[in-house]
Scaffold this active site. Structure first.
Site, mmCIF file in Angstrom:
data_model
loop_
_atom_site.group_PDB
_atom_site.id
_atom_site.type_symbol
_atom_site.label_atom_id
_atom_site.label_comp_id
_atom_site.label_asym_id
_atom_site.label_seq_id
_atom_site.Cartn_x
_atom_site.Cartn_y
_atom_site.Cartn_z
ATOM 1 N N CYS A 131 36.228 16.378 -89.762
ATOM 2 C CA CYS A 131 35.037 15.554 -89.482
ATOM 3 C C CYS A 131 34.731 14.564 -90.601
ATOM 4 C CB CYS A 131 33.836 16.448 -89.232
ATOM 5 S SG CYS A 131 34.101 17.501 -87.811
ATOM 6 N N HIS A 153 27.613 12.075 -89.829
ATOM 7 C CA HIS A 153 28.506 12.747 -88.884
ATOM 8 C C HIS A 153 27.642 13.478 -87.861
ATOM 9 C CE1 HIS A 153 31.520 15.157 -87.069
ATOM 10 N NE2 HIS A 153 31.119 16.283 -87.626
ATOM 11 N N ASN A 200 30.102 16.055 -80.624
ATOM 12 C CA ASN A 200 30.844 15.930 -81.880
ATOM 13 C C ASN A 200 32.261 15.421 -81.568
ATOM 14 O OD1 ASN A 200 32.220 16.274 -84.271
ATOM 15 N ND2 ASN A 200 31.449 18.344 -84.668
HETATM 16 O O1 UT7 Z 1 31.661 19.137 -87.358
HETATM 17 C C1 UT7 Z 1 32.266 20.068 -88.202
HETATM 18 C C2 UT7 Z 1 31.297 20.937 -88.869
HETATM 19 N N1 UT7 Z 1 30.639 21.774 -87.927
HETATM 20 C C3 UT7 Z 1 29.318 21.906 -87.978
HETATM 21 O O2 UT7 Z 1 28.670 21.288 -88.768
HETATM 22 C C4 UT7 Z 1 28.697 22.895 -87.037
HETATM 23 C C5 UT7 Z 1 27.794 23.834 -87.798
HETATM 24 N N2 UT7 Z 1 27.219 24.887 -86.976
HETATM 25 C C6 UT7 Z 1 26.301 24.641 -85.999
HETATM 26 O O3 UT7 Z 1 26.002 23.499 -85.700
HETATM 27 C C7 UT7 Z 1 25.609 25.814 -85.364
HETATM 28 O O4 UT7 Z 1 25.901 26.973 -86.105
HETATM 29 C C8 UT7 Z 1 25.983 26.040 -83.869
HETATM 30 C C9 UT7 Z 1 25.405 24.933 -83.017
HETATM 31 C C10 UT7 Z 1 27.487 26.091 -83.711
HETATM 32 C C11 UT7 Z 1 25.377 27.351 -83.377
HETATM 33 O O5 UT7 Z 1 23.969 27.345 -83.571
HETATM 34 P P1 UT7 Z 1 23.237 28.560 -84.324
HETATM 35 O O6 UT7 Z 1 21.811 28.251 -84.318
HETATM 36 O O7 UT7 Z 1 23.911 28.738 -85.655
HETATM 37 O O8 UT7 Z 1 23.527 29.747 -83.362
HETATM 38 P P2 UT7 Z 1 24.242 31.144 -83.673
HETATM 39 O O9 UT7 Z 1 25.709 30.972 -83.812
HETATM 40 O O10 UT7 Z 1 23.498 31.824 -84.786
HETATM 41 O O11 UT7 Z 1 23.942 31.923 -82.344
HETATM 42 C C12 UT7 Z 1 22.582 32.294 -81.961
HETATM 43 C C13 UT7 Z 1 22.650 32.971 -80.611
HETATM 44 C C14 UT7 Z 1 23.709 34.072 -80.534
HETATM 45 O O12 UT7 Z 1 23.197 35.112 -79.703
HETATM 46 P P3 UT7 Z 1 22.564 36.417 -80.355
HETATM 47 O O13 UT7 Z 1 23.645 37.022 -81.197
HETATM 48 O O14 UT7 Z 1 21.396 35.950 -81.177
HETATM 49 O O15 UT7 Z 1 22.176 37.221 -79.161
HETATM 50 C C15 UT7 Z 1 24.851 33.407 -79.816
HETATM 51 O O16 UT7 Z 1 25.655 34.321 -79.105
HETATM 52 O O17 UT7 Z 1 23.006 32.022 -79.610
HETATM 53 C C16 UT7 Z 1 24.117 32.509 -78.857
HETATM 54 N N3 UT7 Z 1 24.908 31.375 -78.413
HETATM 55 C C17 UT7 Z 1 24.640 30.694 -77.274
HETATM 56 N N4 UT7 Z 1 23.707 30.860 -76.329
HETATM 57 C C18 UT7 Z 1 23.699 29.994 -75.316
HETATM 58 C C19 UT7 Z 1 25.967 30.803 -79.034
HETATM 59 N N5 UT7 Z 1 26.406 29.753 -78.313
HETATM 60 C C20 UT7 Z 1 25.597 29.680 -77.225
HETATM 61 C C21 UT7 Z 1 25.549 28.801 -76.130
HETATM 62 N N6 UT7 Z 1 24.588 29.002 -75.202
HETATM 63 N N7 UT7 Z 1 26.415 27.783 -75.984
#
Ligand code: UT7
Length: 335
Positions: free
Chosen positions: A117, A257, A287
């Site tokens: 990225c 980004h 993204n």
């Molecule tokens: O571009 C390269 C660099 N990449 C980045 O900068 C990305 C960095 N990371 C992020 O942007 C975020 O971590 C994500 C958008 C990928 C995820 O968001 P988050 O707020 O960190 O969510 P999480 O991974 O902590 O997940 C929270 C909850 C989980 O459920 P439980 O364990 O709390 O029950 C996940 O299973 O959300 C759940 N979850 C979803 N729910 C609905 C994960 N993906 C989804 C989804 N829809 N698509």
């Protein structure tokens, strides 16, 4: 006294495919919902490149041709073309070579840069150095990624994030102080454990087992990457401003980004920038990896004024991150 020669951005081009993948579409494919995707990421839809045998070069070629048309140059005038991508058409040859062949850039030498990225930022510094050396007059840099080729559309944690697209800029020499003024680029190779496509390279060549284990798709430890990204992008942008004696008032635009709106907001806050100075199109494209920053420039080009100070900032796989300071060289309206 004559000014030091700088590399000015003199044209911007872009291209995204017509096919859209909306949050409603994804709701039918995996256990997700529009509310979660919008509040956690800011994304509403992405573009997807469809068609047998289509690769990142098919995104990049029209983006570079758009740039040439806008600048009024023929592709044969390009001296060098750099393609930033993590989704090359093939492992080799370089996608940049394929793009040159498709657009008729018959006098250019070319190569790919793989910095995920941050690929656009890393190549921007590389391209600027080629101009500053005095050896090249027209260097094209295109960020192009067909992320749909490496996304597992059964994995809700990644399939909602990525889209396909390409954005390009032309760099030319300038002696009036416009162009790339400073950049701060960093890597931390231990980041390879958090964000990767494991198989298909030399360490884990493609096999029936790698395919069965879905190792040709993106893996991301989302939360961990999020923490590194918030800190990395905000720190780099702030440090760049500080070492150039600038405050938020001096900066006309942040071009971040587009991985997550929350990471973008944190960076803008750290820079004390008003929200209207932040370029944002994540809601429409998701993204697109190396293409996010040039696609923002493409979308906002008409609003940028000659002389505007712009900070470009990125964080991505590797880990790679950084920020670059640019003084904008032209008014679109005046062309
Ligand atoms: O571009 C390269 C660099 N990449 C980045 O900068 C990305 C960095 N990371 C992020 O942007 C975020 O971590 C994500 C958008 C990928 C995820 O968001 P988050 O707020 O960190 O969510 P999480 O991974 O902590 O997940 C929270 C909850 C989980 O459920 P439980 O364990 O709390 O029950 C996940 O299973 O959300 C759940 N979850 C979803 N729910 C609905 C994960 N993906 C989804 C989804 N829809 N698509």
């Amino acid at each position: 006294m004559s000014q030091k020669m700088t590399a000015a951005i003199t044209a911007v081009g872009g291209w995204v495919p017509e096919d859209k993948l909306t949050n409603a579409d994804l709701e039918r494919m995996v256990d997700t919902n529009d509310e979660w995707i919008v509040t956690r990421t800011g994304i509403k839809e992405r573009r997807i490149l469809k068609g047998e045998g289509k690769g990142s070069s098919d995104l990049a070629a029209p983006a570079v041709l758009d740039l040439c048309r806008k600048r009024g140059i023929h592709p044969a005038e390009i001296d060098c073309l750099i393609c930033a991508t993590v989704t090359p058409d093939m492992m080799f040859p370089a996608t940049a070579n394929i793009i040159c062949n498709k657009i008729g850039a018959v006098n250019a030498w070319s190569f790919d840069v793989g910095a995920a990225c941050s690929g656009f930022l890393f190549s921007l510094t590389t391209a600027a150095s080629l101009i500053e050396s005095g050896r090249y007059k027209k260097v094209v840099l295109v960020g192009a990624d067909k992320m749909s080729a490496i996304v597992d559309y059964t994995d809700r944690t990644t399939c909602v994030l990525f889209g396909d697209g390409a954005g390009a800029v032309l760099l030319e020499p300038d002696d009036q102080g416009y162009g790339v003024l400073d950049s701060l680029l960093k890597v931390d190779g231990s980041g390879k454990d958090y964000l990767y496509q494991r198989a298909g390279g030399s360490a884990y060549p493609a096999s029936i087992e790698t395919v069965t284990r879905k190792e040709h798709f993106i893996y991301q430890a989302g939360q961990a990457v999020f923490k590194f990204a918030v800190k990395g992008m905000a720190d780099a942008a702030y440090e760049l401003m500080e070492r150039n004696g600038l405050t938020g008032d001096d900066i006309a635009w942040l071009v971040p980004h587009q991985a997550n709106k929350r990471i973008i907001d944190a960076t803008a806050n750290r820079m004390s920038l008003a929200p209207e100075k932040v370029m944002l199109n994540i809601e429409r494209y998701g993204n697109t990896t190396a293409a996010t920053i040039p696609l923002c420039l493409w979308d906002y080009e008409k609003d940028i004024r000659k002389g505007d100070l712009i900070v470009l900032a990125a964080f991505g796989g590797g880990f790679t991150w950084g920020a670059t300071l640019v003084r904008w060289a032209y008014d679109t309206a005046a062309r």
